[in-house]
Motif scaffolding. Structure first.
Motif, PDB file in Angstrom:
ATOM      1  N   UNK A  62       7.824   5.355  -3.870  1.00 12.01           N
ATOM      2  CA  UNK A  62       9.095   4.672  -3.666  1.00 12.01           C
ATOM      3  C   UNK A  62       9.273   3.556  -4.663  1.00 12.01           C
ATOM      4  N   UNK A  63       9.413   2.316  -4.168  1.00  5.65           N
ATOM      5  CA  UNK A  63       9.613   1.160  -5.042  1.00  5.65           C
ATOM      6  C   UNK A  63       8.325   0.394  -5.297  1.00  5.65           C
ATOM      7  N   UNK A  64       7.198   0.956  -4.905  1.00 11.40           N
ATOM      8  CA  UNK A  64       5.919   0.265  -5.011  1.00 11.40           C
ATOM      9  C   UNK A  64       4.969   1.023  -5.926  1.00 11.40           C
ATOM     10  N   UNK A  65       4.062   0.258  -6.544  1.00  8.01           N
ATOM     11  CA  UNK A  65       3.074   0.828  -7.461  1.00  8.01           C
ATOM     12  C   UNK A  65       1.686   0.409  -6.980  1.00  8.01           C
ATOM     13  N   UNK A 117       1.824  -3.626  -7.102  1.00  6.77           N
ATOM     14  CA  UNK A 117       2.821  -4.240  -7.976  1.00  6.77           C
ATOM     15  C   UNK A 117       4.203  -3.742  -7.591  1.00  6.77           C
ATOM     16  N   UNK A 118       5.197  -4.571  -7.859  1.00  9.62           N
ATOM     17  CA  UNK A 118       6.593  -4.164  -7.689  1.00  9.62           C
ATOM     18  C   UNK A 118       7.266  -3.884  -9.017  1.00  9.62           C
ATOM     19  N   UNK A 119       6.651  -4.341 -10.133  1.00  6.94           N
ATOM     20  CA  UNK A 119       7.322  -4.211 -11.430  1.00  6.94           C
ATOM     21  C   UNK A 119       6.432  -3.600 -12.511  1.00  6.94           C
ATOM     22  N   UNK A 153     -14.370  11.099  -0.857  1.00 10.21           N
ATOM     23  CA  UNK A 153     -12.966  10.964  -0.488  1.00 10.21           C
ATOM     24  C   UNK A 153     -12.805   9.827   0.503  1.00 10.21           C
ATOM     25  N   UNK A 154     -11.770   8.999   0.301  1.00 10.18           N
ATOM     26  CA  UNK A 154     -11.350   8.011   1.279  1.00 10.18           C
ATOM     27  C   UNK A 154      -9.842   8.113   1.420  1.00 10.18           C
ATOM     28  N   UNK A 155      -9.328   7.918   2.652  1.00  9.69           N
ATOM     29  CA  UNK A 155      -7.895   8.034   2.909  1.00  9.69           C
ATOM     30  C   UNK A 155      -7.396   6.828   3.692  1.00  9.69           C
ATOM     31  N   UNK A 156      -6.073   6.610   3.621  1.00 10.08           N
ATOM     32  CA  UNK A 156      -5.441   5.528   4.373  1.00 10.08           C
ATOM     33  C   UNK A 156      -3.963   5.848   4.519  1.00 10.08           C
ATOM     34  N   UNK A 157      -3.365   5.424   5.628  1.00  4.72           N
ATOM     35  CA  UNK A 157      -1.914   5.521   5.768  1.00  4.72           C
ATOM     36  C   UNK A 157      -1.225   4.290   5.219  1.00  4.72           C
ATOM     37  N   UNK A 158      -1.970   3.196   5.129  1.00  4.42           N
ATOM     38  CA  UNK A 158      -1.483   1.953   4.531  1.00  4.42           C
ATOM     39  C   UNK A 158      -2.417   1.598   3.389  1.00  4.42           C
ATOM     40  N   UNK A 159      -1.899   1.452   2.164  1.00  5.79           N
ATOM     41  CA  UNK A 159      -2.806   1.178   1.034  1.00  5.79           C
ATOM     42  C   UNK A 159      -3.534  -0.153   1.151  1.00  5.79           C
ATOM     43  N   UNK A 160      -3.017  -1.077   1.980  1.00  6.55           N
ATOM     44  CA  UNK A 160      -3.719  -2.332   2.231  1.00  6.55           C
ATOM     45  C   UNK A 160      -4.855  -2.156   3.230  1.00  6.55           C
ATOM     46  N   UNK A 161      -5.055  -0.944   3.719  1.00  3.59           N
ATOM     47  CA  UNK A 161      -6.140  -0.627   4.617  1.00  3.59           C
ATOM     48  C   UNK A 161      -5.722  -0.641   6.073  1.00  3.59           C
ATOM     49  N   UNK A 162      -6.620  -0.190   6.942  1.00  3.49           N
ATOM     50  CA  UNK A 162      -8.006   0.170   6.604  1.00  3.49           C
ATOM     51  C   UNK A 162      -8.109   1.525   5.893  1.00  3.49           C
ATOM     52  N   UNK A 169      -2.438   6.797 -16.618  1.00  8.03           N
ATOM     53  CA  UNK A 169      -1.508   7.358 -15.642  1.00  8.03           C
ATOM     54  C   UNK A 169      -0.091   7.390 -16.197  1.00  8.03           C
ATOM     55  N   UNK A 170       0.594   8.513 -15.946  1.00 11.30           N
ATOM     56  CA  UNK A 170       1.992   8.675 -16.327  1.00 11.30           C
ATOM     57  C   UNK A 170       2.860   8.348 -15.127  1.00 11.30           C
ATOM     58  N   UNK A 171       3.886   7.497 -15.325  1.00  6.40           N
ATOM     59  CA  UNK A 171       4.777   7.100 -14.246  1.00  6.40           C
ATOM     60  C   UNK A 171       6.221   7.343 -14.671  1.00  6.40           C
ATOM     61  N   UNK A 172       6.982   8.081 -13.840  1.00  8.12           N
ATOM     62  CA  UNK A 172       8.426   8.255 -14.020  1.00  8.12           C
ATOM     63  C   UNK A 172       9.148   7.347 -13.036  1.00  8.12           C
ATOM     64  N   UNK A 173      10.181   6.636 -13.518  1.00  8.42           N
ATOM     65  CA  UNK A 173      10.942   5.706 -12.689  1.00  8.42           C
ATOM     66  C   UNK A 173      12.302   6.299 -12.307  1.00  8.42           C
TER      67      UNK A 173
END
Length: 556
Positions: A58-61, A78-80, A136-145, A276-280
């Protein structure tokens, strides 16, 4: 007051209430990153976020990077795309082998180049260790857990994994409508690139895989799909002098056509690759990569990019007209639709929280009984433990590290963070009132070529000492129980160490030396205390603050 008691005190006589090097480390105008005028200067992160991988959700990196034998892997937000903040660590321990419990037994092992992807409402991070295999590690929120590391495949000599959940129906997979997931990887020693089928939930990787590409030091692959075509972004040619290639095919199994897309050319940016390639949403494209840079390790760059009319990616600027991009040093910031505040990853710490700042890393699986932020609120307490008496190893070839009984390489309880900024320094206040006989404590620039400055308690007295790669520089005896320490890195790769009794006038101790490249890692600022191997585990020191400055615009 400090009494001058040692004949070698001449090493510390250089006057430096505020040295010119320290003045240059005070932030005034940004030397790198966000310049505050809508532009940025590379590197965007002058710190060892090595083998970085970045995604947009979305709007987050979100960015992750290798942490090797330090605990644990960073997650940044990051946001920008230019300003970054640490938001999590993926696991503060590696319980996959007991080598990670003991300092000196796993340097250059641990978690290598990772990949992060967002799929079906969940973040997935894959990484390989040289000896244990695919994690492998997974999360539903990147800030954890984040979930504890799961061993997906027990295989030695795998490296650089990256998943792809394909959108082709009826492909024989276990995903919705028969969709198939895949994982690409390299092999220790750099190449070839190998693709496996993977279960849709990402927890099973099948068979030996199919080799789809070979090349000189071809590694670090990142999967992408666009307009029905499969792309593999990968570095080639080695860390110091390599370049970026992109491979493309209509079939995931190949054959793949390969092109060089980014090279050093006439610039000073050596080895621009692996990122990493990023499309905006704005239509812009950008490419992250790293550069191996002296003591600072693998620092992060951001390049303007675009898709050409034939569906091939372009990166940087083709300054010599040979069809291959070269890195830019200065650029307008990405168009993300808004302007966001300046930020850098956290560095300074007043130790006022009940938990350690996210910038801090242990050099082994931590023993929580030997440190505390609660026993003396507002201070970090480190408790001394005898160093490991086992000879160490470093690197995938298990090269020996000879045991030395006063080497910080074997010291437990060493707490470090990345050096950030070409001109950077940290000032530390330490209370030594509870040090025991023989205990060492202070601040370190930690790496293969280490140095530290601090106190040693001998014959009941607190003696100021610097230890630079095993060579002692003795300062005066400390009258009182509080000392202020300052250490910094000055271009090119020159660490320096200072001490003070009052926190105002600092004097230098020790020789110049250059740290260079260390075990895949940039040099790190740190705090420590330890005893020699045969001593009891007694005594502690308290740190009131760790205050960091650099040639970035601002540090937290």
């Amino acid at each position: 007051m400090i009494a001058l008691l040692f004949c070698s005190w001449s090493q510390a006589q250089e006057p430096s209430p505020e040295t010119q090097a320290e003045k240059s480390a005070t932030p005034q105008q940004a030397a790198w990153g966000d310049l505050g005028d809508g532009t940025f200067r590379n590197p965007i992160l002058l710190a060892d976020y090595n083998n970085l991988d970045v995604i947009r959700v979305g709007q987050d990196f979100y960015m992750i990077s290798a942490s090797h034998h330090f605990m644990g892997m960073p997650v940044l937000h990051s946001k920008d795309m230019v300003n970054w903040t640490l938001i999590a660590r993926i696991s503060r321990e590696l319980k996959i082998h007991d080598r990670y419990d003991t300092p000196g037994q796993a340097y250059q092992h641990g978690t290598w180049a990772p990949a992060i992807r967002f799929h079906d409402g969940k973040f997935f991070v894959y990484v390989c260790t040289p000896q244990e295999g695919l994690l492998l590690s997974t999360a539903t929120n990147p800030a954890g857990p984040w979930s504890p590391w799961q061993l997906v495949r027990n295989e030695k000599n795998w490296e650089d994994p990256c998943p792809l959940w394909d959108d082709v129906k009826d492909a024989g997979g276990d995903g919705p409508d028969g969709r198939q997931a895949y994982l690409i990887r390299s092999r220790l020693g750099a190449g070839p690139l190998i693709i496996h089928k993977m279960s849709w939930d990402g927890t099973t990787v099948e068979g030996e895989g199919k080799t789809v590409a070979r090349g000189p030091v071809l590694e670090g692959p990142k999967f992408h799909k666009r307009n029905g075509e499969y792309y593999i972004f990968a570095p080639e040619g080695g860390i110091d002098k390599g370049y970026q290639v992109v491979l493309r095919s209509r079939s995931i199994w190949g054959p793949y056509e390969k092109r060089v897309t980014l090279e050093q050319g006439a610039t000073k940016i050596n080895g621009p690759h692996q990122g990493s390639w990023i499309d905006l949403e704005s239509g812009e494209s950008w490419f992250y990569h790293f550069q191996q840079h002296k003591a600072w390790g693998r620092i992060g760059h951001l390049q303007p990019a675009a898709w050409d009319e034939n569906g091939w990616p372009r990166m940087g600027e083709d300054q010599d007209g040979n069809g291959i991009g070269e890195p830019v040093s200065h650029s307008p910031k990405p168009n993300v639709g808004r302007t966001f505040p300046f930020s850098l990853p956290q560095s300074s710490d007043e130790f006022e929280s009940d938990s350690l700042g996210l910038q801090w890393l242990w050099n082994h699986n931590p023993d929580d009984s030997f440190w505390s932020l609660k026993e003396r609120p507002g201070w970090l307490r480190l408790k001394a433990k005898p160093i490991s008496s086992r000879p160490g190893i470093a690197g995938v070839r298990n090269l020996p590290i000879p045991f030395v009984d006063d080497s910080i390489h074997f010291a437990y309880n060493t707490l470090v963070q990345l050096a950030m900024g070409k001109e950077c320094s940290a000032t530390i206040k330490m209370d030594a009132s509870h040090m025991s006989e023989g205990q060492r404590a202070g601040a370190t620039l930690f790496g293969k070529n280490y140095g530290w400055i601090g106190l040693v308690k001998e014959s009941g007295k607190l003696k100021i000492r610097a230890n630079i790669q095993g060579k002692y520089f003795n300062g005066p005896e400390l009258q009182g129980e509080t000392i202020y320490l300052k250490l910094g890195i000055h271009n090119p790769s020159n660490p320096r160490f200072y001490f003070s009794a009052d926190g105002s006038e600092f004097r230098r101790l020790g020789d110049d030396y250059s740290v260079g490249r260390d075990w895949f890692e940039g040099i790190k600022f740190g705090l420590f205390t330890y005893h020699l191997s045969q001593a009891p585990a007694t005594g502690h020191v308290d740190f009131d603050y760790f205050r960091y400055e650099s040639d970035g615009r601002k540090n937290k």
